[in-house]
Design an enzyme around this catalytic site. Structure first.
Site, short mmCIF file in Angstrom:
data_model
loop_
_atom_site.label_atom_id
_atom_site.label_comp_id
_atom_site.label_asym_id
_atom_site.label_seq_id
_atom_site.Cartn_x
_atom_site.Cartn_y
_atom_site.Cartn_z
N LYS A 1 39.87 2.73 2.15
CA LYS A 1 39.53 1.63 1.30
C LYS A 1 40.92 1.50 0.39
O LYS A 1 41.76 0.10 0.73
CB LYS A 1 39.06 1.59 1.04
CG LYS A 1 36.81 1.29 1.63
CD LYS A 1 35.72 0.61 1.01
CE LYS A 1 36.11 2.27 -0.57
NZ LYS A 1 34.73 3.11 0.42
N ARG B 1 28.41 -2.79 -4.42
CA ARG B 1 28.41 -1.77 -3.91
C ARG B 1 26.64 -1.56 -4.20
O ARG B 1 26.40 -0.93 -4.01
CB ARG B 1 28.66 -0.51 -4.34
CG ARG B 1 29.40 0.44 -3.67
CD ARG B 1 30.29 1.67 -5.30
NE ARG B 1 30.15 2.01 -4.61
CZ ARG B 1 32.12 2.46 -4.70
NH1 ARG B 1 32.68 1.79 -5.64
NH2 ARG B 1 32.29 4.15 -4.68
N ARG C 1 42.22 14.88 -0.77
CA ARG C 1 42.40 14.13 -1.35
C ARG C 1 42.34 14.65 -3.05
O ARG C 1 42.92 14.45 -3.68
CB ARG C 1 41.78 12.89 -1.26
CG ARG C 1 42.41 11.98 -2.36
CD ARG C 1 41.99 10.50 -2.10
NE ARG C 1 40.51 10.20 -2.42
CZ ARG C 1 39.38 8.89 -2.95
NH1 ARG C 1 39.81 8.04 -2.00
NH2 ARG C 1 38.35 9.42 -2.77
N ARG D 1 41.15 13.97 -9.05
CA ARG D 1 39.74 13.55 -9.41
C ARG D 1 38.51 14.64 -9.35
O ARG D 1 38.63 15.21 -8.24
CB ARG D 1 39.71 12.43 -8.77
CG ARG D 1 40.10 11.04 -8.52
CD ARG D 1 40.00 9.98 -7.50
NE ARG D 1 38.01 9.98 -7.53
CZ ARG D 1 38.04 8.60 -7.28
NH1 ARG D 1 39.37 8.13 -6.01
NH2 ARG D 1 37.12 8.51 -6.72
N ARG E 1 27.83 11.01 -3.83
CA ARG E 1 28.90 9.62 -3.63
C ARG E 1 28.26 9.52 -2.32
O ARG E 1 27.84 7.97 -2.05
CB ARG E 1 30.40 9.99 -3.62
CG ARG E 1 30.24 10.17 -4.98
CD ARG E 1 31.89 10.47 -4.75
NE ARG E 1 32.57 10.06 -4.68
CZ ARG E 1 33.80 10.33 -4.67
NH1 ARG E 1 34.29 11.48 -4.11
NH2 ARG E 1 35.14 9.46 -4.42
#
Ligand code: AMP
Length: 190
Positions: free
Chosen positions: A14, A89, A128, A134, A146
C-alpha cells in the site's frame, strides 16, 4: 474528487503504490500508520499510548484514528482527492469516513484491494523491517498478530464497499510497476 481507499493486508504494498499514485494523480496521501509514527516520534501522549498497541500488532482505538483523519481532511481543503492508506480498518471507521466525506459534499470513489499470500507478506515485512527499523516489522509473532487483526476486523470492509459497487480487487503479486499499471487501469476505467 477522486477519493481512493487503498486496501490490503500489512505488506501488500500500500505504501509503495500510494507514493506512485499520489505522484500521478496529484492526490493527498493520508496514512494513519504514518501519522501515528510521527506522533510517536514527536513524543506526544497520543503517540505513547498508540505505540503500546502498535508494538503488539493491535489496532489503535477507532476514535483516535477517526479524529486524526477528520483534522487532516480539514487541513487539506483544496485537495483534488485523497488516497486513504491503512484507513479505514474497521466498519466503524468506514462509516465515520463516509460521514466525514459526506459533510464535505464528497464520497469514496473506489476501494482498490491489493491481495497477496500470507507467506509472501511475512517475507516482505521482515525484509522491510531490516531497513525501516520498525519494531512491528521485525518480529514474526507481531506480524502474525497484525495479519490476524486484518483478517478479523478489516476484511469485512471489502463487503462494505462491494455493497456500494466500489470494490476492485487487484493481485498484489509481480513487480511494483506491473501492479501500479493494474491500479492505474482500475482508476482510469472507473
Ligand atoms: P500501518 O503503517 O498501516 O501498517 O499501521 C501500523 C500500525 O498502526 C497498525 O498495526 C496499527 O497498530 C496502527 N494503525 C494504523 N492505522 C490504523 C487504523 N486505521 N486503525 C487502527 N489502528 C491503526
Amino acid at each position: 474528487m477522486l477519493n481512493i481507499v487503498l486496501f490490503g493486508p500489512p505488506g501488500a504494498g500500500k505504501g509503495t503504490q500510494s507514493e506512485k499514485l499520489i505522484e500521478k494523480y496529484k492526490l493527498v496521501h493520508l496514512s494513519t500508520g504514518d501519522i501515528l509514527r510521527s506522533e510517536i516520534a514527536a513524543g506526544t501522549e497520543l503517540g505513547m499510548k498508540a505505540k503500546k498497541l502498535m508494538d503488539a500488532g493491535m489496532l489503535v482505538p477507532d476514535e483516535v484514528v477517526i479524529g486524526m483523519i477528520d483534522s487532516k481532511l480539514d487541513t487539506n481543503k483544496n485537495a483534488i482527492g485523497f488516497i486513504f492508506d491503512g484507513f479505514p480498518r474497521t466498519i466503524k471507521q468506514a462509516e465515520a469516513l463516509d460521514k466525514l466525506l459526506g459533510e464535505k459534499g464528497t464520497s469514496i470513489t473506489m476501494m482498490l484491494a491489493l491481495e497477496a499470500e500470507k507467506e509472501e507478506l511475512i517475507k516482505r515485512l521482515l525484509n522491510r523491517g531490516k531497513d525501516s527499523g520498525r519494531a512491528d516489522d521485525q518480529d514474526t509473532h507481531i506480524i502474525e498478530k497484525r495479519i490476524e487483526e486484518y483478517n478479523n476486523k478489516t476484511t469485512p470492509l471489502k463487503d462494505y464497499y462491494a455493497k456500494q459497487n466500489k470494490l476492485k480487487v487487484i493481485k498484489g503479486v509481480g513487480g511494483i510497476e506491473n501492479i501500479f499499471q493494474k491500479l492505474c487501469e482500475a482508476i482510469d476505467n472507473n
